[in-house]
Design a protein around this motif. Structure first.
Motif, mmCIF file in Angstrom:
data_model
loop_
_atom_site.group_PDB
_atom_site.id
_atom_site.type_symbol
_atom_site.label_atom_id
_atom_site.label_comp_id
_atom_site.label_asym_id
_atom_site.label_seq_id
_atom_site.Cartn_x
_atom_site.Cartn_y
_atom_site.Cartn_z
ATOM 1 N N CYS A 57 0.789 -1.011 -0.035
ATOM 2 C CA CYS A 57 -0.095 0.070 0.019
ATOM 3 C C CYS A 57 0.951 1.279 -0.056
ATOM 4 O O CYS A 57 0.535 2.120 -0.539
ATOM 5 N N ASP A 58 2.062 1.144 0.660
ATOM 6 C CA ASP A 58 2.926 2.363 0.827
ATOM 7 C C ASP A 58 3.801 2.497 -0.666
ATOM 8 O O ASP A 58 3.773 3.686 -1.311
ATOM 9 N N SER A 61 1.565 4.236 -3.425
ATOM 10 C CA SER A 61 1.230 5.399 -3.094
ATOM 11 C C SER A 61 2.610 6.455 -3.545
ATOM 12 O O SER A 61 2.176 7.690 -3.441
ATOM 13 N N LYS A 82 1.792 4.327 5.724
ATOM 14 C CA LYS A 82 0.118 4.726 5.933
ATOM 15 C C LYS A 82 -0.249 3.823 7.209
ATOM 16 O O LYS A 82 -0.997 4.496 8.038
#
Length: 110
Positions: A57-58, A61, A82
């Motif tokens: 997820c990081d 992004s 996050k």
């Protein structure tokens, strides 16, 4: 959940949880496959993932501005995680820099 006859859990017989890390040989096989297929974005993201050790997820992004300074790819970058909200700095290796540079040139961002 109460017992239901005939119910089979989705993960029955599957290996779940943390997986073992890639071996060096496996990393090279993946890199070679991505290079042969000219998958520049995937190669850049894979190399960046290996260098940074960030969560998925990081990693997704990250923006171009986070790794680019002027028209060159940075040697080091930092990102706010996050999950932990911690600022993490990481070095961008030569392979990741080269792959990012090639991908960014195709995008026409520099």
């Amino acid at each position: 959940m109460p017992f239901t006859p005939g119910y089979v859990p989705w993960n029955k017989g599957r290996c779940i949880g943390q997986k073992r890390p890639f071996k060096i040989a496996e990393i090279e096989i993946i890199r070679t496959a991505l290079e042969e297929r000219s998958r520049l974005r995937e190669l850049a993201m894979f190399n960046l993932a290996i260098d940074s050790k960030l969560r998925g997820c990081d990693l997704i992004s990250i923006r171009i501005e986070d790794v680019l300074v002027g028209s060159t790819v940075r040697d080091r970058a930092s990102i706010m995680q996050k999950k932990t909200k911690a600022l993490v700095q990481f070095e961008i290796g030569s392979r990741a820099r080269a792959a990012l540079d090639a991908w960014i040139k195709i995008l026409g961002k520099n």
